[in-house]
Design an enzyme around this catalytic site. Structure first.
Site, PDB file in Angstrom:
ATOM      1  N   HIS A 167     -13.268   3.164   8.423  1.00  0.00           N
ATOM      2  CA  HIS A 167     -12.531   1.997   7.923  1.00  0.00           C
ATOM      3  C   HIS A 167     -13.097   1.547   6.576  1.00  0.00           C
ATOM      4  CE1 HIS A 167      -9.781  -1.391   9.537  1.00  0.00           C
ATOM      5  NE2 HIS A 167      -9.760  -1.397   8.223  1.00  0.00           N
ATOM      6  N   ARG A 203      -3.847   1.312  10.923  1.00  0.00           N
ATOM      7  CA  ARG A 203      -4.553   0.815  12.100  1.00  0.00           C
ATOM      8  C   ARG A 203      -4.545   1.915  13.152  1.00  0.00           C
ATOM      9  NH1 ARG A 203      -6.379  -2.442   9.279  1.00  0.00           N
ATOM     10  NH2 ARG A 203      -6.307  -4.712   9.415  1.00  0.00           N
ATOM     11  N   CYS A 246       2.189   1.051   7.778  1.00  0.00           N
ATOM     12  CA  CYS A 246       2.843  -0.128   8.385  1.00  0.00           C
ATOM     13  C   CYS A 246       1.800  -0.897   9.194  1.00  0.00           C
ATOM     14  CB  CYS A 246       4.005   0.315   9.275  1.00  0.00           C
ATOM     15  SG  CYS A 246       3.507   1.327  10.670  1.00  0.00           S
ATOM     16  N   ASP A 273      11.193   2.451   6.824  1.00  0.00           N
ATOM     17  CA  ASP A 273      10.771   1.042   6.868  1.00  0.00           C
ATOM     18  C   ASP A 273      12.006   0.248   7.261  1.00  0.00           C
ATOM     19  OD1 ASP A 273       9.998  -1.655   6.169  1.00  0.00           O
ATOM     20  OD2 ASP A 273       8.463  -0.824   4.846  1.00  0.00           O
ATOM     21  N   ILE A 286       0.837  -1.210   0.000  1.00  0.00           N
ATOM     22  CA  ILE A 286       0.000   0.000   0.000  1.00  0.00           C
ATOM     23  C   ILE A 286       0.869   1.256   0.000  1.00  0.00           C
ATOM     24  CG2 ILE A 286      -1.779   1.278   1.262  1.00  0.00           C
ATOM     25  CD1 ILE A 286      -2.756  -1.496   2.343  1.00  0.00           C
ATOM     26  N   GLU A 296     -12.150   1.597  17.412  1.00  0.00           N
ATOM     27  CA  GLU A 296     -13.192   1.481  16.380  1.00  0.00           C
ATOM     28  C   GLU A 296     -14.045   0.221  16.504  1.00  0.00           C
ATOM     29  OE1 GLU A 296     -10.512   1.427  12.854  1.00  0.00           O
ATOM     30  OE2 GLU A 296     -11.385  -0.537  12.412  1.00  0.00           O
TER      31      GLU A 296
HETATM   32  P1  NAD Z   1       2.757  -4.892   3.642  1.00  0.00           P
HETATM   33  O1  NAD Z   1       3.077  -6.039   4.523  1.00  0.00           O
HETATM   34  O2  NAD Z   1       2.867  -5.056   2.167  1.00  0.00           O
HETATM   35  O3  NAD Z   1       3.653  -3.613   4.050  1.00  0.00           O
HETATM   36  C1  NAD Z   1       3.846  -3.213   5.372  1.00  0.00           C
HETATM   37  C2  NAD Z   1       5.208  -2.553   5.434  1.00  0.00           C
HETATM   38  O4  NAD Z   1       5.350  -1.955   6.713  1.00  0.00           O
HETATM   39  C3  NAD Z   1       6.370  -3.550   5.263  1.00  0.00           C
HETATM   40  O5  NAD Z   1       7.238  -3.103   4.247  1.00  0.00           O
HETATM   41  C4  NAD Z   1       7.037  -3.561   6.624  1.00  0.00           C
HETATM   42  O6  NAD Z   1       8.426  -3.787   6.567  1.00  0.00           O
HETATM   43  C5  NAD Z   1       6.710  -2.134   7.091  1.00  0.00           C
HETATM   44  N1  NAD Z   1       6.907  -1.928   8.513  1.00  0.00           N
HETATM   45  C6  NAD Z   1       6.818  -2.810   9.536  1.00  0.00           C
HETATM   46  N2  NAD Z   1       7.135  -2.205  10.699  1.00  0.00           N
HETATM   47  C7  NAD Z   1       7.436  -0.914  10.401  1.00  0.00           C
HETATM   48  C8  NAD Z   1       7.871   0.203  11.161  1.00  0.00           C
HETATM   49  N3  NAD Z   1       8.045   0.129  12.482  1.00  0.00           N
HETATM   50  N4  NAD Z   1       8.076   1.366  10.530  1.00  0.00           N
HETATM   51  C9  NAD Z   1       7.903   1.472   9.193  1.00  0.00           C
HETATM   52  N5  NAD Z   1       7.533   0.456   8.406  1.00  0.00           N
HETATM   53  C10 NAD Z   1       7.298  -0.723   9.010  1.00  0.00           C
HETATM   54  O7  NAD Z   1       1.291  -4.459   4.065  1.00  0.00           O
HETATM   55  P2  NAD Z   1       0.251  -3.606   3.191  1.00  0.00           P
HETATM   56  O8  NAD Z   1      -0.569  -4.536   2.377  1.00  0.00           O
HETATM   57  O9  NAD Z   1       0.948  -2.472   2.538  1.00  0.00           O
HETATM   58  O10 NAD Z   1      -0.724  -3.074   4.353  1.00  0.00           O
HETATM   59  C11 NAD Z   1      -0.264  -2.170   5.338  1.00  0.00           C
HETATM   60  C12 NAD Z   1      -1.296  -2.037   6.430  1.00  0.00           C
HETATM   61  O11 NAD Z   1      -2.454  -1.384   5.917  1.00  0.00           O
HETATM   62  C13 NAD Z   1      -1.847  -3.371   6.977  1.00  0.00           C
HETATM   63  O12 NAD Z   1      -0.995  -3.913   7.966  1.00  0.00           O
HETATM   64  C14 NAD Z   1      -3.179  -2.968   7.537  1.00  0.00           C
HETATM   65  O13 NAD Z   1      -3.020  -2.634   8.899  1.00  0.00           O
HETATM   66  C15 NAD Z   1      -3.548  -1.713   6.753  1.00  0.00           C
HETATM   67  N6  NAD Z   1      -4.745  -1.901   5.920  1.00  0.00           N
HETATM   68  C16 NAD Z   1      -5.779  -1.043   6.076  1.00  0.00           C
HETATM   69  C17 NAD Z   1      -6.927  -1.177   5.297  1.00  0.00           C
HETATM   70  C18 NAD Z   1      -8.084  -0.228   5.398  1.00  0.00           C
HETATM   71  O14 NAD Z   1      -9.143  -0.490   4.824  1.00  0.00           O
HETATM   72  N7  NAD Z   1      -7.966   0.893   6.076  1.00  0.00           N
HETATM   73  C19 NAD Z   1      -6.990  -2.222   4.377  1.00  0.00           C
HETATM   74  C20 NAD Z   1      -5.888  -3.065   4.226  1.00  0.00           C
HETATM   75  C21 NAD Z   1      -4.778  -2.896   5.005  1.00  0.00           C
END
Ligand code: NAD
Length: 349
Positions: free
Chosen positions: A295, A234, A205, A174, A155, A263
């Site tokens: 959300h 989140r 993240c 990251d 994302i 939430e």
């Molecule tokens: P992903 O696993 O592809 O990417 C997450 C990235 O965050 C990874 O590159 C990881 O290394 C990095 N990360 C971990 N800890 C970190 C830190 N302390 N600082 C910076 N980066 C860090 O996941 P994604 O598919 O891109 O999704 C990201 C998040 O989006 C999910 O975990 C979920 O919580 C959220 N999400 C929200 C919705 C929504 O509808 N609002 C929907 C889907 C996902």
């Protein structure tokens, strides 16, 4: 064929799940969230399909396990609502939807940014009142600004690409550097440098022990005055009380929140006839420069299709006695080699 109960299914996702299942499984759909009070609905089911609003804490998992539930198919990428260690100990197999349209969330983040920046909500309200004055509606050019991205996974990268199109300078933080990000000219910096330099910060993240309250008073204190903070990841990543303080002090120019730490039980439900008892949420909503959506960042046709299809594929694998490639703690040696790192992370959360 498996007997499955799908908790927290609503009008927006039920048709997609039904279509993807295509009669292959016996699915009970309920709008109710999984909690200790509703766990009995899983009687006789081998599997449950859960959403982010469900409670899969240890006590609830214990009840599910006692009822013979062996599989949990998460209809989400995030799994912070599940006690992973407990489910593993109980021998419950758990799979998520590791990816579905990252554009749905990234584009929603951009939509929120532009709505808040160009005061589209206020402008629409004034328009309805026949008030055509512009005095309160000035925004800023996104072009030329510095955008900080926290988490350059699927994302974060989709968001970065869109921001690149605006002509911004993109910084990222990251622990795992994405070679594609570096090739695209995105500069990795520490979190504190990103916070100090960014005009816009977007969080992408996951929530786990080390990212809980990643944005709290100390981080807000380092921000550029007027910074726009976007959180579509989140709620627990941002400390709400400290965010409120930063808004009151005028440190944060605007906040775009698709997620909120409390939430659960609030979002996805109709509360029109109840009193809002969460003072922090009431306060957040009172700021003109805070835009909250419930959300809904994932709410596109493509994302809902992807979630439903992967959920059904996970159930298909289990019904066929196979391992799903999306299991969070794989059973077999072949799968565990590429998931080793993930399992280790999960065990620590
Ligand atoms: P992903 O696993 O592809 O990417 C997450 C990235 O965050 C990874 O590159 C990881 O290394 C990095 N990360 C971990 N800890 C970190 C830190 N302390 N600082 C910076 N980066 C860090 O996941 P994604 O598919 O891109 O999704 C990201 C998040 O989006 C999910 O975990 C979920 O919580 C959220 N999400 C929200 C919705 C929504 O509808 N609002 C929907 C889907 C996902």
């Amino acid at each position: 064929m498996m007997k499955v109960i799908a908790y927290s299914t609503k009008g927006f996702d039920k048709p997609y799940l039904k279509k993807a299942a295509a009669g292959r499984h016996e699915i009970i759909f309920t709008e109710k969230r999984l909690t200790l009070e509703t766990v009995s609905l899983a009687n006789g089911c081998e599997a449950v399909a859960l959403f982010t609003s469900d409670d899969a804490s240890k006590d609830v998992l214990q009840e599910l396990s006692g009822k013979g539930v062996k599989y949990i198919a998460l209809r989400s990428t995030g799994y912070d609502h599940v006690d992973i260690n407990a489910s593993k100990d109980m021998g419950i197999r758990l799979a998520n939807v590791p990816e579905y349209s990252p554009y749905s969330i990234a584009e929603h983040a951009v939509a929120m940014l532009m709505a808040v920046n160009r005061k589209l909500i206020e402008s629409q309200l004034l328009m309805q009142l026949h008030d055509f004055r512009l005095d309160t509606l000035t925004g800023f050019d996104v072009h030329g600004k510095t955008v900080g991205i926290v988490g350059t996974g699927k994302i974060g990268m989709a968001f970065a690409k869109i921001m690149g199109g605006f002509g911004t300078i993109v910084l990222a933080t990251d622990p795992v550097h994405n070679v594609k990000a570096e090739a695209a000219g995105i500069q990795y910096v520490s979190l504190s440098e990103l916070i100090r330099r960014s005009d816009i910060i977007s969080i992408h993240c996951p929530l786990h022990e080390s990212t809980k309250n990643l944005f709290a008073r100390a981080q807000f204190a380092q921000m550029k005055k007027g910074c726009v903070l976007i959180n579509t990841s989140r709620g627990g990543i941002v400390n709400t009380e400290d965010l409120l303080e930063a808004l009151e002090k005028g440190i944060i120019g605007s906040a775009c929140l698709d997620v909120y730490d409390k939430e659960k039980g609030l979002f996805f439900e109709d509360h029109r006839n109840s009193i809002l008892i969460d003072p922090n949420f009431a306060k957040l909503r009172s700021f003109k420069n805070v835009l909250i959506t419930g959300h809904q960042a994932f709410l596109t046709h493509e994302a809902l299709t992807g979630i439903a299809e992967t959920t059904m594929n996970n159930l298909d694998c289990w019904a066929a006695g196979l391992e799903s490639p999306n299991e969070l703690y794989p059973q077999s040696v072949e799968h565990s080699s590429n998931k080793e790192e993930l399992s280790e992370t999960i065990l620590t959360i």
